[in-house]
Design a protein around this motif. Structure first.
Motif, mmCIF file in Angstrom:
data_model
loop_
_atom_site.group_PDB
_atom_site.id
_atom_site.type_symbol
_atom_site.label_atom_id
_atom_site.label_comp_id
_atom_site.label_asym_id
_atom_site.label_seq_id
_atom_site.Cartn_x
_atom_site.Cartn_y
_atom_site.Cartn_z
ATOM 1 N N THR A 3 0.809 -1.220 0.000
ATOM 2 C CA THR A 3 0.000 0.000 0.000
ATOM 3 C C THR A 3 0.847 1.276 0.000
ATOM 4 O OG1 THR A 3 -1.850 -1.146 1.048
ATOM 5 C CG2 THR A 3 -1.810 1.258 1.218
ATOM 6 N N PRO A 4 1.918 1.382 0.814
ATOM 7 C CA PRO A 4 2.732 2.607 0.727
ATOM 8 C C PRO A 4 3.306 2.833 -0.678
ATOM 9 C CG PRO A 4 3.234 1.417 2.743
ATOM 10 C CD PRO A 4 2.362 0.510 1.932
ATOM 11 N N THR A 5 3.750 1.761 -1.326
ATOM 12 C CA THR A 5 4.276 1.911 -2.684
ATOM 13 C C THR A 5 3.171 2.324 -3.644
ATOM 14 O OG1 THR A 5 5.905 0.182 -2.218
ATOM 15 C CG2 THR A 5 5.571 0.777 -4.520
ATOM 16 N N LEU A 6 2.003 1.719 -3.495
ATOM 17 C CA LEU A 6 0.862 2.080 -4.343
ATOM 18 C C LEU A 6 0.538 3.560 -4.223
ATOM 19 C CD1 LEU A 6 -1.586 1.287 -6.129
ATOM 20 C CD2 LEU A 6 -2.808 0.789 -4.002
ATOM 21 N N ASN A 7 0.463 4.068 -3.007
ATOM 22 C CA ASN A 7 0.154 5.487 -2.800
ATOM 23 C C ASN A 7 1.213 6.378 -3.437
ATOM 24 O OD1 ASN A 7 -2.155 4.813 -1.330
ATOM 25 N ND2 ASN A 7 -1.099 4.886 0.641
ATOM 26 N N ARG A 8 2.468 5.992 -3.247
ATOM 27 C CA ARG A 8 3.569 6.801 -3.782
ATOM 28 C C ARG A 8 3.557 6.809 -5.309
ATOM 29 N NH1 ARG A 8 7.224 4.183 -1.471
ATOM 30 N NH2 ARG A 8 8.161 3.000 -3.185
ATOM 31 N N VAL A 9 3.376 5.658 -5.928
ATOM 32 C CA VAL A 9 3.359 5.578 -7.390
ATOM 33 C C VAL A 9 2.207 6.398 -7.955
ATOM 34 C CG1 VAL A 9 2.945 4.012 -9.337
ATOM 35 C CG2 VAL A 9 4.576 3.379 -7.557
ATOM 36 N N CYS A 10 1.031 6.297 -7.336
ATOM 37 C CA CYS A 10 -0.123 7.065 -7.809
ATOM 38 C C CYS A 10 0.115 8.568 -7.669
ATOM 39 C CB CYS A 10 -1.383 6.642 -7.066
ATOM 40 S SG CYS A 10 -1.994 5.004 -7.522
ATOM 41 N N GLU A 11 0.716 8.978 -6.564
ATOM 42 C CA GLU A 11 1.024 10.405 -6.379
ATOM 43 C C GLU A 11 1.997 10.891 -7.453
ATOM 44 O OE1 GLU A 11 2.508 10.618 -2.434
ATOM 45 O OE2 GLU A 11 0.536 10.311 -1.493
ATOM 46 N N HIS A 12 2.992 10.084 -7.767
ATOM 47 C CA HIS A 12 3.965 10.479 -8.791
ATOM 48 C C HIS A 12 3.320 10.543 -10.171
ATOM 49 C CE1 HIS A 12 7.699 9.188 -6.240
ATOM 50 N NE2 HIS A 12 7.169 10.320 -5.838
ATOM 51 N N ILE A 13 2.455 9.589 -10.484
ATOM 52 C CA ILE A 13 1.772 9.618 -11.779
ATOM 53 C C ILE A 13 0.858 10.835 -11.861
ATOM 54 C CG2 ILE A 13 0.097 8.433 -13.244
ATOM 55 C CD1 ILE A 13 1.348 5.797 -12.348
ATOM 56 N N ASP A 14 0.152 11.143 -10.760
ATOM 57 C CA ASP A 14 -0.674 12.361 -10.729
ATOM 58 C C ASP A 14 0.174 13.586 -11.055
ATOM 59 O OD1 ASP A 14 -2.909 10.925 -10.023
ATOM 60 O OD2 ASP A 14 -2.847 11.471 -7.901
ATOM 61 N N GLN A 15 1.350 13.666 -10.442
ATOM 62 C CA GLN A 15 2.218 14.822 -10.665
ATOM 63 C C GLN A 15 2.645 14.913 -12.128
ATOM 64 O OE1 GLN A 15 5.694 14.864 -8.135
ATOM 65 N NE2 GLN A 15 6.531 16.706 -9.075
ATOM 66 N N VAL A 16 3.000 13.769 -12.715
ATOM 67 C CA VAL A 16 3.415 13.749 -14.117
ATOM 68 C C VAL A 16 2.264 14.178 -15.019
ATOM 69 C CG1 VAL A 16 4.162 12.264 -16.014
ATOM 70 C CG2 VAL A 16 5.192 12.005 -13.744
ATOM 71 N N GLN A 17 1.090 13.596 -14.805
ATOM 72 C CA GLN A 17 -0.039 13.886 -15.690
ATOM 73 C C GLN A 17 -0.525 15.323 -15.532
ATOM 74 O OE1 GLN A 17 -2.050 9.569 -16.479
ATOM 75 N NE2 GLN A 17 -2.662 10.544 -14.575
ATOM 76 N N ASN A 18 -0.477 15.856 -14.324
ATOM 77 C CA ASN A 18 -0.853 17.252 -14.121
ATOM 78 C C ASN A 18 0.131 18.194 -14.796
ATOM 79 O OD1 ASN A 18 -3.261 17.044 -12.615
ATOM 80 N ND2 ASN A 18 -2.103 16.549 -10.772
ATOM 81 N N SER A 19 1.418 17.853 -14.733
ATOM 82 C CA SER A 19 2.430 18.698 -15.355
ATOM 83 C C SER A 19 2.341 18.644 -16.877
ATOM 84 C CB SER A 19 3.831 18.257 -14.896
ATOM 85 O OG SER A 19 4.829 19.013 -15.538
ATOM 86 N N LEU A 20 2.177 17.453 -17.419
ATOM 87 C CA LEU A 20 2.153 17.287 -18.876
ATOM 88 C C LEU A 20 0.791 17.630 -19.470
ATOM 89 C CD1 LEU A 20 4.125 13.938 -19.287
ATOM 90 C CD2 LEU A 20 5.011 16.279 -19.250
ATOM 91 N N LYS A 21 -0.238 17.677 -18.611
ATOM 92 C CA LYS A 21 -1.612 17.938 -19.058
ATOM 93 C C LYS A 21 -2.086 16.889 -20.057
ATOM 94 C CE LYS A 21 -1.624 22.900 -18.102
ATOM 95 N NZ LYS A 21 -0.386 22.849 -17.308
ATOM 96 N N ARG A 22 -1.713 15.669 -19.789
ATOM 97 C CA ARG A 22 -2.159 14.529 -20.591
ATOM 98 C C ARG A 22 -1.929 13.263 -19.786
ATOM 99 N NH1 ARG A 22 1.212 12.726 -25.578
ATOM 100 N NH2 ARG A 22 0.993 14.847 -26.336
ATOM 101 N N PRO A 23 -2.681 12.203 -20.054
ATOM 102 C CA PRO A 23 -2.406 10.932 -19.403
ATOM 103 C C PRO A 23 -1.149 10.291 -19.974
ATOM 104 C CG PRO A 23 -4.559 10.919 -20.488
ATOM 105 C CD PRO A 23 -3.847 12.157 -20.915
ATOM 106 N N MET A 24 -0.509 9.479 -19.189
ATOM 107 C CA MET A 24 0.661 8.729 -19.633
ATOM 108 C C MET A 24 0.315 7.247 -19.661
ATOM 109 S SD MET A 24 3.059 8.573 -16.218
ATOM 110 C CE MET A 24 3.676 6.924 -16.608
ATOM 111 N N LEU A 25 1.195 6.465 -20.274
ATOM 112 C CA LEU A 25 1.100 5.011 -20.234
ATOM 113 C C LEU A 25 2.146 4.485 -19.267
ATOM 114 C CD1 LEU A 25 0.827 4.115 -24.049
ATOM 115 C CD2 LEU A 25 -1.006 4.650 -22.432
ATOM 116 N N LEU A 26 1.782 3.473 -18.505
ATOM 117 C CA LEU A 26 2.689 2.845 -17.550
ATOM 118 C C LEU A 26 3.035 1.450 -18.051
ATOM 119 C CD1 LEU A 26 4.035 3.273 -14.725
ATOM 120 C CD2 LEU A 26 2.072 2.013 -13.780
ATOM 121 N N GLU A 27 4.325 1.157 -18.157
ATOM 122 C CA GLU A 27 4.774 -0.140 -18.680
ATOM 123 C C GLU A 27 4.970 -1.157 -17.563
ATOM 124 O OE1 GLU A 27 8.704 -2.099 -20.843
ATOM 125 O OE2 GLU A 27 8.200 0.002 -21.255
ATOM 126 N N ASN A 28 4.413 -2.348 -17.760
ATOM 127 C CA ASN A 28 4.664 -3.449 -16.829
ATOM 128 C C ASN A 28 6.138 -3.848 -16.885
ATOM 129 O OD1 ASN A 28 3.595 -4.493 -19.543
ATOM 130 N ND2 ASN A 28 4.605 -6.318 -18.726
#
Length: 295
Positions: free
Chosen positions: A131-156
């Motif tokens: 759960t801590p990793t999940l929260n952190r990854v989601c927060e980082h993706i939010d930051q990226v998408q807000n900055s870029l103003k577009r959704p990103m793709l996440l690679e497995n």
């Protein structure tokens, strides 16, 4: 505003134009001239964003000429989405400037980490799925998408070890990240095969556990093979060999589940002449035709 509480549209809807459901190639500097001279029938080209985070120079000159003729995908390797510390804001700003400059149809990054404090490690390292990793990854993706103003793709990822403290299976973790952040999925079929062989899992079961409705691009690549300390098969995602027949077979299975999808042929080590990569792209196109793709 992108947030982990209100999912945004997936990248398949939000990316400008979207990548065509055909095969693309990673654009290598040694192939710039041949691409411009021959204008091959390729669905798109993809470049690593970090190779172009400068103001000018020959790389930008040639990429600009090629971008004028082909759709473009940007693939990041340095954001360190899974790092415990904050994202590097300077790196994110350079990425934003690059995306504004070339307006790619797709931007993707890895579910991995590669930095710790001021130290950057030239590798894509695995995460504990808790759960801590999940929260952190989601927060980082939010930051990226807000900055870029577009959704990103996440690679497995391709992985070689697991963490005892993990409380999620990898596909479940990825599904929850995508649900919370609204990002899309870059399905790396080679990574699925590599990880499942290394962890003695069923690749088809892993594939079916992923949120395949979020896939907007597929990657195919080759791997190296070794043995671990117990003598078991150990596959290494080195992008330095032709695509294995087992990966081609898994790709067909993936397309049965996703439908036709933009598919990148990756080769980052021991890069062959352009015609060899073009032949692999043609093979992917034949499979895509059978799935209703290759517009």
């Amino acid at each position: 505003m992108f947030s982990s509480r209100e999912p945004v549209l997936p990248c398949t809807q939000a990316a400008p134009g979207g990548l065509p459901p055909s095969a693309g190639l990673g654009l290598k500097t040694e192939h710039f001239g041949e691409v411009l001279d021959t204008r091959p029938d390729i669905g798109f080209f993809e470049v690593h964003a970090e190779n172009y985070m400068v103001a000018g120079g020959p790389f930008h000159h040639f990429l600009g000429l090629i971008r004028a003729q082909y759709p473009l995908s940007l693939h990041g390797v340095g954001l360190s989405i899974g790092a415990e510390g904050p994202l590097n804001v300077d790196h994110l700003q350079r990425l934003k400037a690059l995306i504004e400059r070339y307006q790619p149809q797709s931007f993707s990054e890895h579910l991995a980490w590669s930095s710790h404090g001021p130290v950057f490690l030239n590798d894509l390292l695995p995460l504990a799925y808790d759960t801590p990793t999940l929260n952190r990854v989601c927060e980082h993706i939010d930051q990226v998408q807000n900055s870029l103003k577009r959704p990103m793709l996440l690679e497995n990822p391709a992985t070689y070890l697991g963490f005892e403290r993990s409380t999620f299976d990898e596909p479940d973790f990825i599904a929850e990240v995508i649900r919370r952040s609204g990002c899309g999925l870059l399905l790396d079929v080679n990574n699925v095969y590599v990880s499942c062989i290394n962890h003695q899992r069923d690749p088809l079961a892993y594939l079916d556990a992923l949120p395949l409705q979020a896939v907007a691009e597929i990657h195919l690549a080759g791997f190296a093979e070794d043995a671990d300390s117990l003598g078991d098969r150990l596959l290494i995602d080195d992008h330095g060999a032709p695509i294995d027949q087992a990966v081609w077979a898994l790709y067909r299975q993936a397309l049965q589940r996703t439908g036709p999808m933009a598919t990148l042929i990756e080769r980052d080590n021991q890069v062959p002449v352009f015609d060899v990569l073009l032949a692999e792209a043609r093979q992917a196109d034949e499979i895509l035709l059978g799935a209703g793709g290759r517009s």
